[in-house]
Design a protein around this motif. Structure first.
Motif, PDB file in Angstrom:
ATOM      1  N   UNK A 266       0.823  -1.210   0.000  1.00 51.96           N
ATOM      2  CA  UNK A 266       0.000   0.000   0.000  1.00 51.96           C
ATOM      3  C   UNK A 266       0.859   1.263   0.000  1.00 51.96           C
ATOM      4  N   UNK A 267       1.845   1.321   0.890  1.00 48.98           N
ATOM      5  CA  UNK A 267       2.694   2.511   0.955  1.00 48.98           C
ATOM      6  C   UNK A 267       3.498   2.678  -0.333  1.00 48.98           C
ATOM      7  N   UNK A 268       4.003   1.587  -0.885  1.00 46.55           N
ATOM      8  CA  UNK A 268       4.771   1.682  -2.122  1.00 46.55           C
ATOM      9  C   UNK A 268       3.901   2.112  -3.288  1.00 46.55           C
ATOM     10  N   UNK A 269       2.704   1.555  -3.372  1.00 48.59           N
ATOM     11  CA  UNK A 269       1.790   1.916  -4.447  1.00 48.59           C
ATOM     12  C   UNK A 269       1.402   3.385  -4.366  1.00 48.59           C
ATOM     13  N   UNK A 270       1.252   3.890  -3.157  1.00 48.43           N
ATOM     14  CA  UNK A 270       0.923   5.300  -2.964  1.00 48.43           C
ATOM     15  C   UNK A 270       2.132   6.209  -3.114  1.00 48.43           C
ATOM     16  N   UNK A 271       3.318   5.622  -3.241  1.00 46.92           N
ATOM     17  CA  UNK A 271       4.519   6.408  -3.414  1.00 46.92           C
ATOM     18  C   UNK A 271       4.991   7.095  -2.149  1.00 46.92           C
ATOM     19  N   UNK A 272       4.639   6.528  -0.999  1.00 45.91           N
ATOM     20  CA  UNK A 272       5.023   7.117   0.298  1.00 45.91           C
ATOM     21  C   UNK A 272       6.098   6.230   0.915  1.00 45.91           C
ATOM     22  N   UNK A 273       7.311   6.755   1.019  1.00 43.69           N
ATOM     23  CA  UNK A 273       8.419   5.972   1.561  1.00 43.69           C
ATOM     24  C   UNK A 273       8.652   6.357   3.021  1.00 43.69           C
ATOM     25  N   UNK A 274       8.622   5.344   3.874  1.00 43.92           N
ATOM     26  CA  UNK A 274       8.904   5.533   5.290  1.00 43.92           C
ATOM     27  C   UNK A 274       9.880   4.436   5.699  1.00 43.92           C
ATOM     28  N   UNK A 275      11.159   4.757   5.677  1.00 43.45           N
ATOM     29  CA  UNK A 275      12.180   3.740   5.893  1.00 43.45           C
ATOM     30  C   UNK A 275      12.112   3.110   7.279  1.00 43.45           C
ATOM     31  N   UNK A 276      11.717   3.877   8.293  1.00 43.37           N
ATOM     32  CA  UNK A 276      11.600   3.307   9.632  1.00 43.37           C
ATOM     33  C   UNK A 276      10.562   2.186   9.635  1.00 43.37           C
ATOM     34  N   UNK A 277       9.423   2.438   9.014  1.00 39.06           N
ATOM     35  CA  UNK A 277       8.380   1.418   8.984  1.00 39.06           C
ATOM     36  C   UNK A 277       8.781   0.248   8.084  1.00 39.06           C
ATOM     37  N   UNK A 278       9.358   0.539   6.921  1.00 37.74           N
ATOM     38  CA  UNK A 278       9.794  -0.533   6.034  1.00 37.74           C
ATOM     39  C   UNK A 278      10.849  -1.403   6.709  1.00 37.74           C
ATOM     40  N   UNK A 279      11.726  -0.779   7.480  1.00 36.72           N
ATOM     41  CA  UNK A 279      12.763  -1.542   8.165  1.00 36.72           C
ATOM     42  C   UNK A 279      12.155  -2.485   9.198  1.00 36.72           C
ATOM     43  N   UNK A 280      11.147  -2.002   9.938  1.00 34.37           N
ATOM     44  CA  UNK A 280      10.487  -2.847  10.918  1.00 34.37           C
ATOM     45  C   UNK A 280       9.670  -3.943  10.252  1.00 34.37           C
ATOM     46  N   UNK A 281       9.025  -3.625   9.137  1.00 37.21           N
ATOM     47  CA  UNK A 281       8.267  -4.635   8.389  1.00 37.21           C
ATOM     48  C   UNK A 281       9.205  -5.726   7.890  1.00 37.21           C
ATOM     49  N   UNK A 282      10.340  -5.318   7.320  1.00 34.64           N
ATOM     50  CA  UNK A 282      11.282  -6.321   6.805  1.00 34.64           C
ATOM     51  C   UNK A 282      11.894  -7.142   7.935  1.00 34.64           C
ATOM     52  N   UNK A 283      12.127  -6.502   9.086  1.00 40.61           N
ATOM     53  CA  UNK A 283      12.674  -7.228  10.232  1.00 40.61           C
ATOM     54  C   UNK A 283      11.688  -8.293  10.718  1.00 40.61           C
ATOM     55  N   UNK A 284      10.434  -7.902  10.826  1.00 35.98           N
ATOM     56  CA  UNK A 284       9.391  -8.839  11.256  1.00 35.98           C
ATOM     57  C   UNK A 284       9.188  -9.938  10.212  1.00 35.98           C
ATOM     58  N   UNK A 285       9.169  -9.556   8.943  1.00 34.59           N
ATOM     59  CA  UNK A 285       8.977 -10.533   7.865  1.00 34.59           C
ATOM     60  C   UNK A 285      10.117 -11.536   7.817  1.00 34.59           C
ATOM     61  N   UNK A 286      11.325 -11.067   8.080  1.00 33.28           N
ATOM     62  CA  UNK A 286      12.498 -11.943   8.048  1.00 33.28           C
ATOM     63  C   UNK A 286      12.363 -13.093   9.033  1.00 33.28           C
ATOM     64  N   UNK A 287      11.747 -12.823  10.173  1.00 33.81           N
ATOM     65  CA  UNK A 287      11.614 -13.850  11.212  1.00 33.81           C
ATOM     66  C   UNK A 287      10.547 -14.881  10.880  1.00 33.81           C
ATOM     67  N   UNK A 288       9.678 -14.582   9.937  1.00 33.87           N
ATOM     68  CA  UNK A 288       8.603 -15.531   9.642  1.00 33.87           C
ATOM     69  C   UNK A 288       8.434 -15.768   8.140  1.00 33.87           C
ATOM     70  N   UNK A 289       9.528 -15.698   7.401  1.00 29.43           N
ATOM     71  CA  UNK A 289       9.445 -15.929   5.954  1.00 29.43           C
ATOM     72  C   UNK A 289       8.904 -17.308   5.623  1.00 29.43           C
ATOM     73  N   UNK A 290       9.178 -18.277   6.485  1.00 36.09           N
ATOM     74  CA  UNK A 290       8.699 -19.632   6.215  1.00 36.09           C
ATOM     75  C   UNK A 290       7.178 -19.721   6.265  1.00 36.09           C
ATOM     76  N   UNK A 291       6.531 -18.731   6.863  1.00 37.17           N
ATOM     77  CA  UNK A 291       5.069 -18.725   6.956  1.00 37.17           C
ATOM     78  C   UNK A 291       4.407 -17.953   5.821  1.00 37.17           C
ATOM     79  N   UNK A 292       5.202 -17.254   5.018  1.00 41.84           N
ATOM     80  CA  UNK A 292       4.635 -16.453   3.934  1.00 41.84           C
ATOM     81  C   UNK A 292       4.086 -17.354   2.831  1.00 41.84           C
ATOM     82  N   UNK A 293       2.957 -16.951   2.280  1.00 44.31           N
ATOM     83  CA  UNK A 293       2.418 -17.597   1.087  1.00 44.31           C
ATOM     84  C   UNK A 293       3.079 -16.966  -0.144  1.00 44.31           C
ATOM     85  N   UNK A 294       3.049 -17.664  -1.285  1.00 44.38           N
ATOM     86  CA  UNK A 294       3.711 -17.116  -2.480  1.00 44.38           C
ATOM     87  C   UNK A 294       3.262 -15.704  -2.849  1.00 44.38           C
ATOM     88  N   UNK A 295       1.960 -15.434  -2.792  1.00 46.61           N
ATOM     89  CA  UNK A 295       1.480 -14.101  -3.156  1.00 46.61           C
ATOM     90  C   UNK A 295       1.969 -13.048  -2.185  1.00 46.61           C
TER      91      UNK A 295
END
Length: 304
Positions: A178-207
């Motif tokens: 959503x943020x990327x599509x809207x063209x709004x970059x917030x590195x603090x939030x993206x960094x936290x999202x990627x940090x959280x996602x990194x810990x549970x990548x095995x749970x991600x679905x392909x989409x």
């Protein structure tokens, strides 16, 4: 009436066949007719707002992919008038519903433009009342409806940042998208999202994985450990044509000469060959571009 619509929609949510049958059934038409009449009466009367009913109606129509423009227009006007009376989840569900219907008929979403505008002011002013899930739905709705209101995205970013730890995989992917599509970059939030996602990548679905990788690439956000782990995770998944195209495009846009990009492109290209009949022209072009950027002779350097 709204409860009846809501229950039918929940029952039909996972079955396209049932949705099609429901939309053709005379009971559904009768229910929509009565709901239109009830909302019209509410619009001209002085009764207290029934925000849960407005939310249930729009959510139900979006869930069963039913574009009843007259009903949606009335619901949009009433929701706009009473936006301050909505509970957080009711408002987020309503915005999600109007955005969801955009792909079926843009007019179904355009009628809610005033609701999006007033919500862009109301939500940041009351952001502490909204859960991470609600804020993700809102961000997704604004991005999908092409209501790229920077005030709204910046207004909810800090609250989302404080709640990333509670997010599920789909919510992480949708927030980044959503943020990327809207063209709004917030590195603090993206960094936290990627940090959280990194810990549970095995749970991600392909989409979900392809969406979050695409989102980071579009906005230009790069984090080395996530990039490497996401590339490895993509190699273990049963990716369909669109997902393959998004993953390869994202890798080659972010780091075209990175070793993780090269190994993933080489690993996934045979899958692309097997699914070549399923690719849309733009998707196939993305795959070819990824291979060219990764291995093309004009680049003049070896993968790092």
């Amino acid at each position: 009436l709204s409860t009846a619509l809501h229950r039918l929609a929940k029952f039909a949510a996972t079955s396209q066949q049932f949705q099609n049958a429901l939309l053709r059934h005379p009971v559904m038409e009768g229910l929509l007719t009565m709901t239109r009449a009830a909302l019209s009466k509410s619009e001209t009367g002085c009764a207290p707002p029934q925000c849960q009913a407005f939310s249930n109606i729009t959510w139900s129509l979006a869930t069963v992919q039913c574009v009843d423009l007259e009903l949606l227009q009335i619901a949009a006007r009433l929701s706009f008038r009473h936006v301050v009376s909505f509970k957080p989840f009711e408002l987020s569900a309503s915005l999600w519903a109007f955005a969801k219907l955009h792909s079926l008929n843009p007019a179904a979403c355009e009628c809610a433009a005033p609701l999006f505008q007033v919500s862009a002011e109301h939500i940041p002013a009351n952001v502490e009342q909204f859960s991470f899930r609600c804020l993700v739905m809102i961000a997704w709705a604004f991005a999908t409806a092409r209501q790229h209101d920077e005030r709204l995205f910046n207004g909810i970013a800090s609250q989302m940042l404080s709640m990333v730890a509670t997010a599920q995989c789909q919510e992480l992917a949708n927030a980044a998208w959503a943020f990327s599509t809207a063209g709004v970059r917030n590195d603090k939030m993206f960094n936290e999202i990627s940090r959280k996602a990194l810990r549970q990548l095995s749970d991600f679905k392909p989409q979900e994985l392809s969406n979050i990788m695409w989102a980071f690439a579009v906005i230009g956000f790069f984090r080395e450990d996530f990039f490497n782990a996401a590339a490895r995770a993509a190699q273990t998944m049963d990716l369909q044509a669109q997902q393959l195209a998004n993953v390869l495009w994202a890798l080659s846009r972010s780091r075209p000469r990175h070793r993780a990009t090269a190994s993933t492109v080489l690993y996934l290209l045979p899958n692309c060959t097997n699914l070549i009949q399923s690719f849309k022209p733009q998707e196939l072009a993305s795959v070819c571009l990824a291979a060219a950027k990764c291995f093309g002779r004009s680049a003049g350097e070896q993968p790092r």
